[in-house]
Design an enzyme around this catalytic site. Structure first.
Site, PDB file in Angstrom:
ATOM      1  N   SER A   1     -10.006  23.981   0.830  1.00 23.71           N
ATOM      2  CA  SER A   1      -9.658  24.635   1.925  1.00 23.71           C
ATOM      3  C   SER A   1      -8.517  25.757   1.390  1.00 23.71           C
ATOM      4  O   SER A   1      -8.094  25.616   0.367  1.00 23.71           O
ATOM      5  CB  SER A   1      -8.772  23.760   3.111  1.00 23.71           C
TER       6      SER A   1
ATOM      7  N   TYR B   1      -2.152  18.108   5.534  1.00 22.56           N
ATOM      8  CA  TYR B   1      -3.778  18.576   5.396  1.00 22.56           C
ATOM      9  C   TYR B   1      -3.495  19.854   4.152  1.00 22.56           C
ATOM     10  O   TYR B   1      -4.292  19.577   3.134  1.00 22.56           O
ATOM     11  CB  TYR B   1      -4.197  19.160   6.550  1.00 22.56           C
TER      12      TYR B   1
HETATM   13  P1  NAD Z   1     -16.529  17.989  10.872  1.00 23.46           P
HETATM   14  O1  NAD Z   1     -15.408  17.093  11.457  1.00 23.46           O
HETATM   15  O2  NAD Z   1     -17.525  18.861  11.293  1.00 23.46           O
HETATM   16  O3  NAD Z   1     -17.409  16.997   9.599  1.00 23.46           O
HETATM   17  C1  NAD Z   1     -16.736  15.866   9.211  1.00 23.46           C
HETATM   18  C2  NAD Z   1     -17.533  14.707   9.036  1.00 23.46           C
HETATM   19  O4  NAD Z   1     -16.910  13.734   8.160  1.00 23.46           O
HETATM   20  C3  NAD Z   1     -17.782  14.090  10.409  1.00 23.46           C
HETATM   21  O5  NAD Z   1     -19.317  13.837  10.602  1.00 23.46           O
HETATM   22  C4  NAD Z   1     -17.174  12.855  10.330  1.00 23.46           C
HETATM   23  O6  NAD Z   1     -17.758  11.803  11.198  1.00 23.46           O
HETATM   24  C5  NAD Z   1     -17.189  12.773   8.964  1.00 23.46           C
HETATM   25  N1  NAD Z   1     -16.353  11.846   8.445  1.00 23.46           N
HETATM   26  C6  NAD Z   1     -14.852  11.712   8.847  1.00 23.46           C
HETATM   27  N2  NAD Z   1     -14.322  10.534   8.328  1.00 23.46           N
HETATM   28  C7  NAD Z   1     -15.251  10.082   7.417  1.00 23.46           C
HETATM   29  C8  NAD Z   1     -15.237   8.778   6.393  1.00 23.46           C
HETATM   30  N3  NAD Z   1     -13.955   8.090   6.470  1.00 23.46           N
HETATM   31  N4  NAD Z   1     -16.260   8.382   5.996  1.00 23.46           N
HETATM   32  C9  NAD Z   1     -17.430   9.207   6.052  1.00 23.46           C
HETATM   33  N5  NAD Z   1     -17.582  10.448   6.919  1.00 23.46           N
HETATM   34  C10 NAD Z   1     -16.450  10.583   7.732  1.00 23.46           C
HETATM   35  O7  NAD Z   1     -15.537  18.961   9.765  1.00 23.46           O
HETATM   36  P2  NAD Z   1     -16.072  20.330   9.235  1.00 23.46           P
HETATM   37  O8  NAD Z   1     -15.201  21.164   9.596  1.00 23.46           O
HETATM   38  O9  NAD Z   1     -17.494  20.486   8.834  1.00 23.46           O
HETATM   39  O10 NAD Z   1     -15.319  20.015   7.528  1.00 23.46           O
HETATM   40  C11 NAD Z   1     -16.042  19.627   6.523  1.00 23.46           C
HETATM   41  C12 NAD Z   1     -15.145  19.614   5.328  1.00 23.46           C
HETATM   42  O11 NAD Z   1     -14.791  21.244   5.138  1.00 23.46           O
HETATM   43  C13 NAD Z   1     -13.738  18.848   5.303  1.00 23.46           C
HETATM   44  O12 NAD Z   1     -13.662  18.568   3.888  1.00 23.46           O
HETATM   45  C14 NAD Z   1     -12.897  19.832   5.705  1.00 23.46           C
HETATM   46  O13 NAD Z   1     -11.617  19.250   5.302  1.00 23.46           O
HETATM   47  C15 NAD Z   1     -13.293  21.090   4.875  1.00 23.46           C
HETATM   48  N6  NAD Z   1     -13.091  22.553   5.696  1.00 23.46           N
HETATM   49  C16 NAD Z   1     -13.251  22.774   6.774  1.00 23.46           C
HETATM   50  C17 NAD Z   1     -12.821  24.077   7.446  1.00 23.46           C
HETATM   51  C18 NAD Z   1     -13.262  24.365   8.823  1.00 23.46           C
HETATM   52  O14 NAD Z   1     -12.797  25.499   9.133  1.00 23.46           O
HETATM   53  N7  NAD Z   1     -14.055  23.738   9.515  1.00 23.46           N
HETATM   54  C19 NAD Z   1     -12.145  24.920   6.508  1.00 23.46           C
HETATM   55  C20 NAD Z   1     -11.950  24.403   5.373  1.00 23.46           C
HETATM   56  C21 NAD Z   1     -12.226  23.449   4.871  1.00 23.46           C
END
Ligand code: NAD
Length: 278
Positions: A161, A174
């Site tokens: 991130s 985080y």
């Molecule tokens: P999201 O919440 O849409 O997806 C996360 C998924 O992980 C969900 O489907 C959830 O059910 C699953 N999950 C949660 N805990 C779990 C576990 N213990 N075991 C298995 N699955 C599990 O999130 P996102 O926004 O698509 O983020 C995906 C990745 O990208 C994450 O690592 C997040 O930190 C990172 N990220 C997101 C953003 C953003 O702006 N959304 C920015 C930078 C990084």
């Protein structure tokens, strides 16, 4: 593009039912990769897999698995090995923040209610965020990289991130957990370098997702919140990114196009990490 052939490879995507990782899975399926969508939410994982299989005519399976539970990942691996074959690509996508490890104020001056500051953060919140982002990267790597070592080939892509380079206000746990993901990416890259397993990460910039929309857009007016305005003002391209815009870097890292690249964290951020604000 001689090195660009992903057809027939098998990819495991943890958190694969989520916003970013379902799009990443789609981008791999487009290039002929068989995908295993692993998620806590079984129905959502199956749904993503069914759509990919139908649209791209590439085998895809959705499985329930918890990235913090080694046995559940080993159970998923058995099914994947049987139905799709040995895993070539692992995307450690499951991750996220917790309100219990988020302060209400950005900077304190001592006059606030302590519960709105660092002093109000819950250790359980830190545990949850560190577990999910850090151990949730380590455990699936333990489970899926062992066959890569035997096969002398594999690609691991962690999802980091923007907050990993310089922390963002409020989200103490985080930010430090994703900094640990960057460090671990480098550590694993060196550790695996003689086994022909490459380990890299993608650091997405700011995307408007369901998780953060309420922080960035005022629900009533539809206007940017002050935090949303700050983000756009500090993103030289002056907009949010989309999940689809991460996929070029993903495909690059997953394929032999990046054959000599290991241990890097690539920002895909519209210039945010390069900009000093001046
Ligand atoms: P999201 O919440 O849409 O997806 C996360 C998924 O992980 C969900 O489907 C959830 O059910 C699953 N999950 C949660 N805990 C779990 C576990 N213990 N075991 C298995 N699955 C599990 O999130 P996102 O926004 O698509 O983020 C995906 C990745 O990208 C994450 O690592 C997040 O930190 C990172 N990220 C997101 C953003 C953003 O702006 N959304 C920015 C930078 C990084």
């Amino acid at each position: 593009m001689d090195n660009f052939n992903l057809t027939g490879k098998v990819a495991v995507i943890t958190g694969g039912a989520g916003i970013i990782c379902s799009e990443m899975a789609r981008s791999l399926a487009v290039h002929g990769v068989k995908t295993a969508i692993l998620d806590l939410n079984k129905d959502a994982a199956e749904n993503v897999a069914a759509k990919l299989e139908k649209k791209y005519k590439i085998p895809s399976i959705g499985l329930s698995a918890n990235v913090l539970d080694k046995a559940s990942l080993e159970g998923a691996k058995e099914i994947i090995d049987k139905k799709l074959g040995s895993v070539n690509i692992l995307i450690n996508g499951a991750g996220g923040n917790s309100p219990a490890a988020t302060t209400n104020v950005e900077q304190m001056d001592g006059s606030e209610d302590p519960s709105d500051t660092f002093f109000g953060l819950k250790i359980e919140g830190f545990d949850k965020v560190f577990d999910l982002n850090v151990k949730g990267t380590i455990i699936p790597t333990m489970v899926f990289a062992s066959d890569m070592v035997k096969n002398k080939s594999g690609v691991i892509i962690n999802i980091s991130s923007m907050n990993s380079y310089r922390p963002l206000t409020k989200i103490a746990a985080y930010s430090s957990a994703k900094a640990a993901v960057n460090n671990l990416t480098q550590w694993l890259a060196v550790h695996f370098s003689k086994t022909n397993i490459r380990v890299n990460a993608i650091a997405p910039g700011f995307l408007l997702t369901n998780q953060n929309r309420f922080l960035l857009i005022d629900e009533k007016t539809g206007e940017s919140t002050p935090r949303g305005r700050k983000i756009i003002n500090n993103t030289p391209m002056e907009r949010y990114g989309t999940p689809e815009e991460l996929t070029g870097t993903l495909v690059y890292l997953a394929s032999d196009l990046s054959k000599f690249v290991t241990g890097v964290v690539i920002p895909v951020d519209g210039g945010f990490s390069a900009y000093s604000g001046v």
